[in-house]
Scaffold this motif. Structure first.
Motif, PDB file in Angstrom:
ATOM      1  N   TYR A 116     -14.706   6.780  -9.915  1.00  0.00           N
ATOM      2  CA  TYR A 116     -15.666   5.755  -9.483  1.00  0.00           C
ATOM      3  C   TYR A 116     -15.489   4.461 -10.281  1.00  0.00           C
ATOM      4  O   TYR A 116     -15.504   3.358  -9.725  1.00  0.00           O
ATOM      5  CB  TYR A 116     -17.085   6.304  -9.624  1.00  0.00           C
ATOM      6  CG  TYR A 116     -18.133   5.321 -10.069  1.00  0.00           C
ATOM      7  CD1 TYR A 116     -18.702   4.410  -9.175  1.00  0.00           C
ATOM      8  CD2 TYR A 116     -18.564   5.296 -11.401  1.00  0.00           C
ATOM      9  CE1 TYR A 116     -19.676   3.504  -9.594  1.00  0.00           C
ATOM     10  CE2 TYR A 116     -19.536   4.407 -11.820  1.00  0.00           C
ATOM     11  CZ  TYR A 116     -20.084   3.512 -10.917  1.00  0.00           C
ATOM     12  OH  TYR A 116     -21.035   2.616 -11.330  1.00  0.00           O
ATOM     13  N   MET A 117     -15.310   4.578 -11.598  1.00  0.00           N
ATOM     14  CA  MET A 117     -15.146   3.393 -12.434  1.00  0.00           C
ATOM     15  C   MET A 117     -13.848   2.656 -12.111  1.00  0.00           C
ATOM     16  O   MET A 117     -13.811   1.429 -12.040  1.00  0.00           O
ATOM     17  CB  MET A 117     -15.183   3.776 -13.916  1.00  0.00           C
ATOM     18  CG  MET A 117     -16.536   4.278 -14.387  1.00  0.00           C
ATOM     19  SD  MET A 117     -16.609   4.590 -16.170  1.00  0.00           S
ATOM     20  CE  MET A 117     -16.542   2.923 -16.821  1.00  0.00           C
ATOM     21  N   ILE A 118     -12.783   3.402 -11.893  1.00  0.00           N
ATOM     22  CA  ILE A 118     -11.499   2.790 -11.540  1.00  0.00           C
ATOM     23  C   ILE A 118     -11.598   2.079 -10.195  1.00  0.00           C
ATOM     24  O   ILE A 118     -11.133   0.946 -10.031  1.00  0.00           O
ATOM     25  CB  ILE A 118     -10.378   3.856 -11.515  1.00  0.00           C
ATOM     26  CG1 ILE A 118     -10.143   4.407 -12.918  1.00  0.00           C
ATOM     27  CG2 ILE A 118      -9.086   3.264 -10.948  1.00  0.00           C
ATOM     28  CD1 ILE A 118      -9.215   5.610 -12.958  1.00  0.00           C
ATOM     29  N   LEU A 119     -12.222   2.749  -9.225  1.00  0.00           N
ATOM     30  CA  LEU A 119     -12.392   2.153  -7.896  1.00  0.00           C
ATOM     31  C   LEU A 119     -13.221   0.880  -7.982  1.00  0.00           C
ATOM     32  O   LEU A 119     -12.899  -0.128  -7.335  1.00  0.00           O
ATOM     33  CB  LEU A 119     -13.063   3.157  -6.963  1.00  0.00           C
ATOM     34  CG  LEU A 119     -13.400   2.662  -5.549  1.00  0.00           C
ATOM     35  CD1 LEU A 119     -12.137   2.240  -4.809  1.00  0.00           C
ATOM     36  CD2 LEU A 119     -14.146   3.745  -4.767  1.00  0.00           C
ATOM     37  N   MET A 124       0.842  -1.201   0.000  1.00  0.00           N
ATOM     38  CA  MET A 124       0.000   0.000   0.000  1.00  0.00           C
ATOM     39  C   MET A 124       0.878   1.252   0.000  1.00  0.00           C
ATOM     40  O   MET A 124       1.937   1.275   0.606  1.00  0.00           O
ATOM     41  CB  MET A 124      -0.934   0.003   1.207  1.00  0.00           C
ATOM     42  CG  MET A 124      -1.927  -1.147   1.226  1.00  0.00           C
ATOM     43  SD  MET A 124      -3.095  -1.068   2.604  1.00  0.00           S
ATOM     44  CE  MET A 124      -4.119   0.305   2.105  1.00  0.00           C
ATOM     45  N   TYR A 125       0.384   2.314  -0.657  1.00  0.00           N
ATOM     46  CA  TYR A 125       1.175   3.512  -0.821  1.00  0.00           C
ATOM     47  C   TYR A 125       0.749   4.648   0.117  1.00  0.00           C
ATOM     48  O   TYR A 125       1.583   5.424   0.569  1.00  0.00           O
ATOM     49  CB  TYR A 125       1.069   4.005  -2.270  1.00  0.00           C
ATOM     50  CG  TYR A 125       1.556   3.008  -3.287  1.00  0.00           C
ATOM     51  CD1 TYR A 125       2.910   2.865  -3.561  1.00  0.00           C
ATOM     52  CD2 TYR A 125       0.661   2.204  -3.979  1.00  0.00           C
ATOM     53  CE1 TYR A 125       3.363   1.948  -4.495  1.00  0.00           C
ATOM     54  CE2 TYR A 125       1.104   1.288  -4.925  1.00  0.00           C
ATOM     55  CZ  TYR A 125       2.454   1.159  -5.176  1.00  0.00           C
ATOM     56  OH  TYR A 125       2.891   0.253  -6.097  1.00  0.00           O
ATOM     57  N   PHE A 126      -0.543   4.755   0.384  1.00  0.00           N
ATOM     58  CA  PHE A 126      -1.041   5.914   1.112  1.00  0.00           C
ATOM     59  C   PHE A 126      -1.795   5.561   2.395  1.00  0.00           C
ATOM     60  O   PHE A 126      -1.687   6.274   3.388  1.00  0.00           O
ATOM     61  CB  PHE A 126      -1.975   6.743   0.204  1.00  0.00           C
ATOM     62  CG  PHE A 126      -1.361   7.166  -1.087  1.00  0.00           C
ATOM     63  CD1 PHE A 126      -0.516   8.261  -1.151  1.00  0.00           C
ATOM     64  CD2 PHE A 126      -1.625   6.463  -2.252  1.00  0.00           C
ATOM     65  CE1 PHE A 126       0.048   8.658  -2.355  1.00  0.00           C
ATOM     66  CE2 PHE A 126      -1.074   6.843  -3.465  1.00  0.00           C
ATOM     67  CZ  PHE A 126      -0.225   7.936  -3.510  1.00  0.00           C
ATOM     68  N   LEU A 127      -2.593   4.502   2.355  1.00  0.00           N
ATOM     69  CA  LEU A 127      -3.547   4.252   3.419  1.00  0.00           C
ATOM     70  C   LEU A 127      -3.164   3.112   4.361  1.00  0.00           C
ATOM     71  O   LEU A 127      -3.998   2.638   5.124  1.00  0.00           O
ATOM     72  CB  LEU A 127      -4.935   3.974   2.808  1.00  0.00           C
ATOM     73  CG  LEU A 127      -5.477   5.063   1.880  1.00  0.00           C
ATOM     74  CD1 LEU A 127      -6.833   4.658   1.312  1.00  0.00           C
ATOM     75  CD2 LEU A 127      -5.568   6.396   2.607  1.00  0.00           C
ATOM     76  N   GLY A 128      -1.904   2.685   4.307  1.00  0.00           N
ATOM     77  CA  GLY A 128      -1.443   1.620   5.196  1.00  0.00           C
ATOM     78  C   GLY A 128      -1.658   1.935   6.667  1.00  0.00           C
ATOM     79  O   GLY A 128      -2.210   1.111   7.411  1.00  0.00           O
ATOM     80  N   PRO A 129      -1.244   3.120   7.136  1.00  0.00           N
ATOM     81  CA  PRO A 129      -1.462   3.465   8.553  1.00  0.00           C
ATOM     82  C   PRO A 129      -2.941   3.456   8.946  1.00  0.00           C
ATOM     83  O   PRO A 129      -3.288   3.049  10.056  1.00  0.00           O
ATOM     84  CB  PRO A 129      -0.865   4.876   8.656  1.00  0.00           C
ATOM     85  CG  PRO A 129       0.150   4.943   7.564  1.00  0.00           C
ATOM     86  CD  PRO A 129      -0.434   4.134   6.454  1.00  0.00           C
ATOM     87  N   SER A 162      -8.396  -1.008  -2.299  1.00  0.00           N
ATOM     88  CA  SER A 162      -8.848  -0.517  -3.596  1.00  0.00           C
ATOM     89  C   SER A 162      -8.726   0.997  -3.687  1.00  0.00           C
ATOM     90  O   SER A 162      -8.282   1.536  -4.707  1.00  0.00           O
ATOM     91  CB  SER A 162     -10.298  -0.938  -3.824  1.00  0.00           C
ATOM     92  OG  SER A 162     -10.427  -2.343  -3.797  1.00  0.00           O
ATOM     93  N   LEU A 163      -9.115   1.696  -2.617  1.00  0.00           N
ATOM     94  CA  LEU A 163      -9.018   3.155  -2.602  1.00  0.00           C
ATOM     95  C   LEU A 163      -7.563   3.598  -2.671  1.00  0.00           C
ATOM     96  O   LEU A 163      -7.232   4.576  -3.352  1.00  0.00           O
ATOM     97  CB  LEU A 163      -9.687   3.704  -1.341  1.00  0.00           C
ATOM     98  CG  LEU A 163      -9.721   5.225  -1.207  1.00  0.00           C
ATOM     99  CD1 LEU A 163     -10.449   5.863  -2.393  1.00  0.00           C
ATOM    100  CD2 LEU A 163     -10.400   5.622   0.098  1.00  0.00           C
ATOM    101  N   ASP A 164      -6.681   2.866  -1.999  1.00  0.00           N
ATOM    102  CA  ASP A 164      -5.260   3.202  -1.993  1.00  0.00           C
ATOM    103  C   ASP A 164      -4.692   3.167  -3.414  1.00  0.00           C
ATOM    104  O   ASP A 164      -3.968   4.079  -3.831  1.00  0.00           O
ATOM    105  CB  ASP A 164      -4.495   2.222  -1.100  1.00  0.00           C
ATOM    106  CG  ASP A 164      -3.029   2.580  -0.976  1.00  0.00           C
ATOM    107  OD1 ASP A 164      -2.700   3.464  -0.162  1.00  0.00           O
ATOM    108  OD2 ASP A 164      -2.204   1.976  -1.706  1.00  0.00           O
ATOM    109  N   LYS A 165      -5.037   2.127  -4.166  1.00  0.00           N
ATOM    110  CA  LYS A 165      -4.542   2.027  -5.545  1.00  0.00           C
ATOM    111  C   LYS A 165      -5.227   3.039  -6.458  1.00  0.00           C
ATOM    112  O   LYS A 165      -4.612   3.540  -7.398  1.00  0.00           O
ATOM    113  CB  LYS A 165      -4.748   0.605  -6.067  1.00  0.00           C
ATOM    114  CG  LYS A 165      -3.790  -0.413  -5.454  1.00  0.00           C
ATOM    115  CD  LYS A 165      -3.849  -1.756  -6.125  1.00  0.00           C
ATOM    116  CE  LYS A 165      -5.099  -2.515  -5.763  1.00  0.00           C
ATOM    117  NZ  LYS A 165      -5.081  -3.905  -6.291  1.00  0.00           N
ATOM    118  N   THR A 166      -6.481   3.357  -6.160  1.00  0.00           N
ATOM    119  CA  THR A 166      -7.213   4.319  -6.985  1.00  0.00           C
ATOM    120  C   THR A 166      -6.631   5.716  -6.856  1.00  0.00           C
ATOM    121  O   THR A 166      -6.671   6.503  -7.816  1.00  0.00           O
ATOM    122  CB  THR A 166      -8.703   4.326  -6.591  1.00  0.00           C
ATOM    123  OG1 THR A 166      -9.241   3.008  -6.768  1.00  0.00           O
ATOM    124  CG2 THR A 166      -9.488   5.300  -7.448  1.00  0.00           C
TER     125      THR A 166
END
Length: 216
Positions: A76-79, A1-6, A31-35
């Motif tokens: 939204y579509m990517i997520l 994960m890049y952003f939401l790991g914590p 999913s949100l983290d990758k989006t």
């Protein structure tokens, strides 16, 4: 994960095993983290395009609300693709399409498995039924607005079903989910409900616009 790991670790500690189906929370955060990565790229592309159009056309005006809707819709579509197909730590370069799979492995018979869920997990039933409907309502609501389509119920439903079928096809050949005809049926229902909401909003907009003109 890049952003939401914590954030995920904090939620794990907070739940401490008390939240049933916590895997859905994990899937959503993954999913949100990758989006977010795609959101950043999309912002750069969209801003570059608007700057280019502005420089090429002196009379070009930016409809900021419309641009915001476009950005949110693509996000939204990517997520949705990440939630349903490219799950958790799945990476494009780590897997391949399994073209050898037989169509016999597909769930072709409608509603049978959904009815079976009513005798098992109540949560699974409601999540499968309402989740698939709710996730596709934005499609029916926003597509006619973005593409400025009039009387385009069947066009919107067609493209919504194509998007749903694309997700089911990727799930099948990437083996990242269960491909089921029920999902397509409920997704289509979500598109229809979304389009009805769009129609209601259009009628409301025309009504208030007519009243404003009459009072003006």
């Amino acid at each position: 994960m890049y952003f939401l790991g914590p954030l995920l670790e904090w939620l794990r500690d907070l739940s401490n095993g008390r939240i049933l189906n916590f895997h859905l929370v994990e899937l959503s955060i993954f999913s949100l983290d990758k989006t977010i990565i795609y959101m950043i790229a999309l912002l750069v592309i969209q801003a570059s395009y608007l700057i280019y159009k502005k420089r090429k056309q002196d009379n070009f005006t930016i409809n900021w609300f419309r641009e915001l809707v476009k950005f949110v819709f693509v996000t939204y579509m990517i997520l949705l693709v990440h939630l349903t197909v490219l799950r958790y730590d799945w990476m494009w370069w780590q897997d391949s399409f399994n073209w050898h799979r037989s169509f016999d492995e597909l769930n072709w018979v409608p509603l049978v498995d959904t009815i079976k869920l009513t005798k098992g997990s109540t949560f699974s039933y409601w999540y499968n039924f309402f989740g698939n409907i709710l996730w596709f309502m934005p499609f029916g609501l926003v597509v006619p607005y973005i593409f400025r389509m009039k009387h385009a119920f069947f066009k919107t439903l067609f493209w919504g079903l194509m998007f749903s079928l694309s997700i089911e096809t990727m799930q099948f050949y990437l083996e990242t989910g269960v491909s089921h005809i029920d999902d397509v049926i409920f997704n289509g229902a979500g598109v229809i409900l979304g389009y009805l909401m769009y129609d209601v909003l259009q009628i409301g907009h025309m009504y208030f616009k007519r009243r404003r003109n009459n009072n003006g």
